[in-house]
Design an enzyme around this catalytic site. Structure first.
Site, PDB file in Angstrom:
ATOM      1  N   GLU A  63     -11.228  -0.956  11.624  1.00 46.59           N
ATOM      2  CA  GLU A  63     -10.673  -0.748  12.965  1.00 46.59           C
ATOM      3  C   GLU A  63     -11.274   0.446  13.690  1.00 46.59           C
ATOM      4  O   GLU A  63     -11.101   0.580  14.911  1.00 46.59           O
ATOM      5  CB  GLU A  63      -9.148  -0.560  12.899  1.00 46.59           C
ATOM      6  CG  GLU A  63      -8.346  -1.827  12.721  1.00 46.59           C
ATOM      7  CD  GLU A  63      -8.292  -2.270  11.265  1.00 46.59           C
ATOM      8  OE1 GLU A  63      -8.054  -3.459  11.015  1.00 46.59           O
ATOM      9  OE2 GLU A  63      -8.492  -1.415  10.382  1.00 46.59           O
ATOM     10  N   GLN A  71       0.835  -1.203   0.000  1.00 43.36           N
ATOM     11  CA  GLN A  71       0.000   0.000   0.000  1.00 43.36           C
ATOM     12  C   GLN A  71       0.872   1.257   0.000  1.00 43.36           C
ATOM     13  O   GLN A  71       0.637   2.193  -0.768  1.00 43.36           O
ATOM     14  CB  GLN A  71      -0.914  -0.002   1.226  1.00 43.36           C
ATOM     15  CG  GLN A  71      -1.977  -1.088   1.218  1.00 43.36           C
ATOM     16  CD  GLN A  71      -2.778  -1.108   2.508  1.00 43.36           C
ATOM     17  OE1 GLN A  71      -2.342  -0.574   3.540  1.00 43.36           O
ATOM     18  NE2 GLN A  71      -3.943  -1.720   2.483  1.00 43.36           N
ATOM     19  N   CYS A  79     -13.323   2.172   7.876  1.00 41.31           N
ATOM     20  CA  CYS A  79     -12.158   1.323   8.122  1.00 41.31           C
ATOM     21  C   CYS A  79     -12.594   0.399   9.238  1.00 41.31           C
ATOM     22  O   CYS A  79     -13.182   0.855  10.230  1.00 41.31           O
ATOM     23  CB  CYS A  79     -10.940   2.152   8.532  1.00 41.31           C
ATOM     24  SG  CYS A  79      -9.552   1.138   9.098  1.00 41.31           S
ATOM     25  N   THR A 134     -11.866  -5.934   5.268  1.00 45.78           N
ATOM     26  CA  THR A 134     -11.278  -4.605   5.310  1.00 45.78           C
ATOM     27  C   THR A 134     -11.918  -3.786   4.209  1.00 45.78           C
ATOM     28  O   THR A 134     -12.291  -4.332   3.166  1.00 45.78           O
ATOM     29  CB  THR A 134      -9.748  -4.649   5.100  1.00 45.78           C
ATOM     30  OG1 THR A 134      -9.256  -3.344   4.835  1.00 45.78           O
ATOM     31  CG2 THR A 134      -9.367  -5.541   3.939  1.00 45.78           C
ATOM     32  N   ASN A 135     -12.042  -2.491   4.436  1.00 43.68           N
ATOM     33  CA  ASN A 135     -12.588  -1.611   3.409  1.00 43.68           C
ATOM     34  C   ASN A 135     -11.573  -1.325   2.308  1.00 43.68           C
ATOM     35  O   ASN A 135     -11.883  -1.404   1.120  1.00 43.68           O
ATOM     36  CB  ASN A 135     -13.044  -0.287   4.029  1.00 43.68           C
ATOM     37  CG  ASN A 135     -14.293  -0.419   4.867  1.00 43.68           C
ATOM     38  OD1 ASN A 135     -15.407  -0.312   4.372  1.00 43.68           O
ATOM     39  ND2 ASN A 135     -14.112  -0.656   6.165  1.00 43.68           N
ATOM     40  N   THR A 136     -10.356  -0.974   2.701  1.00 44.44           N
ATOM     41  CA  THR A 136      -9.357  -0.516   1.734  1.00 44.44           C
ATOM     42  C   THR A 136      -9.117  -1.516   0.618  1.00 44.44           C
ATOM     43  O   THR A 136      -9.027  -1.142  -0.561  1.00 44.44           O
ATOM     44  CB  THR A 136      -8.023  -0.201   2.444  1.00 44.44           C
ATOM     45  OG1 THR A 136      -8.225   0.883   3.357  1.00 44.44           O
ATOM     46  CG2 THR A 136      -6.940   0.179   1.446  1.00 44.44           C
TER      47      THR A 136
END
Length: 233
Positions: A200, A53, A198, A84-86
């Site tokens: 988290e 990333q 996100c 996870t979103n990303t």
């Protein structure tokens, strides 16, 4: 017999652990007794993914995600969940590489927001999620939502706290205050709700930290995954 979920996790394991718990709790509550969810979990070493990333090597990251998706399908997964979103940045490529459905994280979020009749939302997440269009466009095109993101300074703060603290299990009160202020600035610009984009972020803030509804993407995604598991074949 239940279907089998393939979880692509470890990005970070802090939120993947919540996915595992939430999906199992919902299956237990639905079926009772000793029931739990049938799942396969692939947990990346997040240091490897984070390096890709940071370097902007999305081709390598996509190849890694596709490889794992195929491994999980080969091991018997009947649906896939990217925890996870990303990393939904490469959701289309992952879906194209397998024959089983990928349960996209943005869809249960969009459905929940639309169900409340809301149209303009703020989005918090990694810089990749906030600044690239893969997430915002899906919410706009499929769910009719206008998505606001924080300004550049706030985006940098939100991103820093995710990577330097939350993915490492550090939950700090000063950072909660930062997020509260960022969310309020989005509300001041017209956001009717905030997406915790996100997986988290829910470790840091909850409903009491904002003046508008918060939509926890990890919880909504896990609920959608459990519903898929429990639906008739």
């Amino acid at each position: 017999m239940q279907k089998v979920l393939g979880l692509i996790g470890g990005m970070s394991w802090e939120s993947s652990a919540h996915y595992y718990r939430m999906i199992n709790e919902q299956v237990r509550d639905a079926l009772g007794g000793m029931h739990s969810a049938r799942m396969l979990l692939w947990s990346f070493d997040f240091a490897d993914i984070e390096a890709m990333q940071r370097a902007g090597d999305w081709a390598a990251a996509t190849a890694a995600m596709v490889d794992v998706a195929r491994r999980l399908q080969g091991a018997g997964a009947t649906a896939l969940v990217i925890c996870t979103n990303t990393m939904h940045l490469m959701a289309d490529e992952v879906q194209a590489a397998v024959e089983v459905p990928l349960l996209h994280i943005a869809d249960p979020v969009g459905e929940a927001i639309s169900a409340l009749g809301l149209a303009r939302v703020g989005l918090l997440g990694t810089a990749f999620t906030m600044e690239q269009d893969f997430y915002r466009v899906r919410l706009a095109q499929r769910h009719g939502l206008e998505v606001l993101v924080p300004d550049a300074d706030d985006r940098a703060q939100v991103h820093r706290i995710i990577y330097e603290e939350l993915v490492q299990g550090r939950v700090l009160d000063p950072s909660r205050a930062v997020y509260r202020a960022v969310m309020q600035r989005l509300v001041d610009r017209g956001a009717q709700a905030i997406i915790l984009g996100c997986t988290e972020i829910m470790l840091l803030v909850g409903d009491e930290d904002a003046t508008v509804p918060l939509f926890d993407t990890a919880a909504l995604h896990a609920q959608a995954a459990a519903r898929h598991l429990l639906a008739p074949r």
